[in-house]
Motif scaffolding. Sequence first.
Motif, short mmCIF file in Angstrom:
data_model
loop_
_atom_site.label_atom_id
_atom_site.label_comp_id
_atom_site.label_asym_id
_atom_site.label_seq_id
_atom_site.Cartn_x
_atom_site.Cartn_y
_atom_site.Cartn_z
N MET A 1 0.84 -1.32 -0.09
CA MET A 1 0.13 -0.04 0.19
C MET A 1 0.91 1.23 0.01
N SER A 2 0.64 2.14 -0.93
CA SER A 2 1.24 3.24 -1.10
C SER A 2 1.11 4.18 0.28
N ARG A 3 2.16 4.75 0.74
CA ARG A 3 1.78 5.68 1.90
C ARG A 3 2.67 7.02 1.34
N SER A 4 2.71 7.58 0.17
CA SER A 4 3.66 8.49 -0.24
C SER A 4 2.95 9.89 0.28
N ALA A 5 1.68 9.94 0.77
CA ALA A 5 0.84 11.16 1.08
C ALA A 5 1.07 11.02 2.67
N ASN A 39 15.96 -5.24 -0.01
CA ASN A 39 15.48 -4.71 -1.25
C ASN A 39 14.75 -3.34 -1.17
N HIS A 40 14.90 -2.94 0.10
CA HIS A 40 14.36 -1.34 0.50
C HIS A 40 15.22 -0.76 1.40
N ILE A 41 15.00 0.57 1.42
CA ILE A 41 15.47 1.35 2.60
C ILE A 41 14.44 1.71 3.50
N TYR A 42 14.94 1.75 4.67
CA TYR A 42 14.00 1.93 5.61
C TYR A 42 14.01 3.09 6.31
N PHE A 43 12.86 3.78 7.06
CA PHE A 43 13.07 5.17 7.69
C PHE A 43 11.92 5.19 8.81
N THR A 44 11.79 6.23 9.43
CA THR A 44 10.76 6.25 10.30
C THR A 44 10.19 7.64 10.51
N SER A 45 9.23 8.17 11.08
CA SER A 45 8.86 9.41 11.52
C SER A 45 9.17 9.91 12.87
N ARG A 46 9.67 8.91 13.55
CA ARG A 46 10.14 8.89 15.13
C ARG A 46 11.68 9.14 15.11
N VAL A 47 12.02 10.12 15.33
CA VAL A 47 13.51 10.33 15.70
C VAL A 47 14.24 9.60 16.53
N ASN A 48 13.65 9.18 17.69
CA ASN A 48 14.09 8.24 18.54
C ASN A 48 13.98 6.88 18.11
N ASP A 80 4.12 0.95 4.61
CA ASP A 80 4.53 0.58 6.11
C ASP A 80 5.29 -0.59 5.87
N ASP A 81 6.33 -0.34 6.90
CA ASP A 81 7.55 -1.59 7.05
C ASP A 81 6.91 -2.87 7.55
N PRO A 82 6.55 -3.78 6.96
CA PRO A 82 6.07 -5.08 7.27
C PRO A 82 6.72 -5.86 8.50
N ASN A 83 8.03 -5.41 8.73
CA ASN A 83 8.63 -6.06 9.90
C ASN A 83 8.16 -5.55 11.15
N VAL A 84 7.59 -4.48 11.06
CA VAL A 84 6.80 -3.88 12.40
C VAL A 84 5.35 -3.76 12.28
N THR A 85 4.76 -3.78 11.08
CA THR A 85 3.41 -3.39 11.18
C THR A 85 2.51 -4.72 10.93
N ASP A 86 1.60 -4.50 10.15
CA ASP A 86 0.37 -5.57 10.26
C ASP A 86 0.61 -6.93 10.15
N LYS A 87 1.60 -7.30 9.45
CA LYS A 87 2.42 -8.51 9.21
C LYS A 87 2.71 -9.27 10.29
N PHE A 89 2.51 -6.91 13.73
CA PHE A 89 1.88 -6.02 14.77
C PHE A 89 0.66 -5.46 14.14
N SER A 90 -0.34 -5.13 15.04
CA SER A 90 -1.40 -4.47 14.34
C SER A 90 -1.12 -2.75 14.14
N GLY A 91 -1.29 -2.53 12.99
CA GLY A 91 -1.15 -1.04 12.62
C GLY A 91 0.21 -0.70 12.43
N ASN A 92 0.65 0.58 12.61
CA ASN A 92 2.03 0.83 12.72
C ASN A 92 2.35 1.92 13.78
N PRO A 93 2.56 1.11 15.00
CA PRO A 93 2.94 1.88 16.11
C PRO A 93 4.20 2.61 15.97
N THR A 94 5.28 2.28 15.33
CA THR A 94 6.55 2.79 15.15
C THR A 94 6.77 3.77 14.14
N ARG A 95 5.38 3.90 13.32
CA ARG A 95 5.58 4.79 12.13
C ARG A 95 6.73 4.68 11.37
#
Length: 140
Positions: A1-5, A39-48, A80-87, A89-95
């Motif tokens: 699912m694209s999250r570009s917005a 195959n991907h580059i990973y990032f977050t909206s949480r600085v910590n 969303d990073d599936p390593n820490v999201t829906d696959k 954990f529920s949702g995307n708590p780590t953003r």
Amino acid sequence: MSRSAEPGPFFHGTIADLTVGDLLTAGRPSNYRPEIVMNHIYFTSRVNGAGLAAEIAAELGGGAAAPRVYEVEPTGEFEDDPNVTDKKFSGNPTRSYRSTAPLRVVAEVTEWERLTPDQLQMWRERLSVLLSDDGAEIIN
């Protein structure tokens, strides 16, 4: 699912010494299982969260390089990073997100919550399980 917005800012933790304008790309070894090329580059909206990733990268690298956090800008679509999201954990708590498109370095961030020695020890223990043959699978 694209999250570009999804609004930023976004952050990436690493031990690489980068400058503004540099591009971070997929195709590098995993910080957690170096035998796997990601195959991907990973990032977050949480600085910590990015700081934690940087600390882990430094720990796995033997501590020779300093952990660094960069504010980054996605250059393409991301999900969303599936390593820490829906696959897992529920949702995307780590953003947390991933992209096959590069991330452009916007600035280096020098302030984030650093791990205490006790927290670092806890992560060493978690990583030893992750890196064992019985450890968690990385969704690539």
